[in-house]
Design a protein around this motif. Sequence first.
Motif, short mmCIF file in Angstrom:
data_model
loop_
_atom_site.label_atom_id
_atom_site.label_comp_id
_atom_site.label_asym_id
_atom_site.label_seq_id
_atom_site.Cartn_x
_atom_site.Cartn_y
_atom_site.Cartn_z
N ASN A 198 4.42 -10.04 0.14
CA ASN A 198 5.55 -9.16 0.44
C ASN A 198 5.24 -7.71 0.09
N ARG A 199 4.56 -7.52 -1.03
CA ARG A 199 4.20 -6.16 -1.44
C ARG A 199 3.21 -5.55 -0.45
N ARG A 209 4.92 -13.00 -3.57
CA ARG A 209 5.25 -11.65 -4.02
C ARG A 209 4.17 -10.65 -3.61
N GLU A 210 2.91 -11.07 -3.73
CA GLU A 210 1.80 -10.20 -3.34
C GLU A 210 1.80 -9.96 -1.84
#
Length: 207
Positions: A16-17, A13-14
């Motif tokens: 992708n962010r 998630r990090e």
Amino acid sequence: MSPMNQSKPMTLREKNRLRARQELLDVVLDLFSEGGLSACSMDVVAKRVGASKTTAYSHFPGGVDEMLRELYTLVSRRVVASAREAHDEKTAAAEKILALAEALLSVCAEKKVGHFYMMLSPVLSPLLEPVVGYASAAFRDMITSDLATVGFAPEHAEPVSVLLTGAMRECAREVAKSPDRLSEMLSTFDALSRLIVEQFPKTCSGV
């Protein structure tokens, strides 16, 4: 090394962010290159990326202003990191100073980046004011230390470092406007800085 000191791996998630933020910054750079500050808006940025404006704001709540400041900061850090590495590989003061110029001018020769980083307009300057000056300050500190190693008195080393940093930035502006002048500007700056490094201490001492 203790596990407490190890960097924690980024989650998916990090990652992708981080990638999404970079995509937004890349688009802002493209838009600025195409039409200046007036061409940059969150509507257009979001559309180019293929995201909603809400998503774009979730990454940069401050909108385009925040994105431009982030972009400028990233370029400054890149310049300083590259310059410091090249500078530290050299031994002679003149070579160290030239290494700083080479790092800055090489980045400014990248058309989009150079145009954004060096061509501060009356409209853009106030917006970026909080983040401008990081690279110049780092360069002045390194040059001041370099000059001290070749006999410059403290009261001379600092103002001469300001002069050389200013000359370097003017060369960078020319390269940002005309990247094909990179070699010309580097050789001109090198000649100027070597003259100052070699002759200034003699002039001040009356030799």
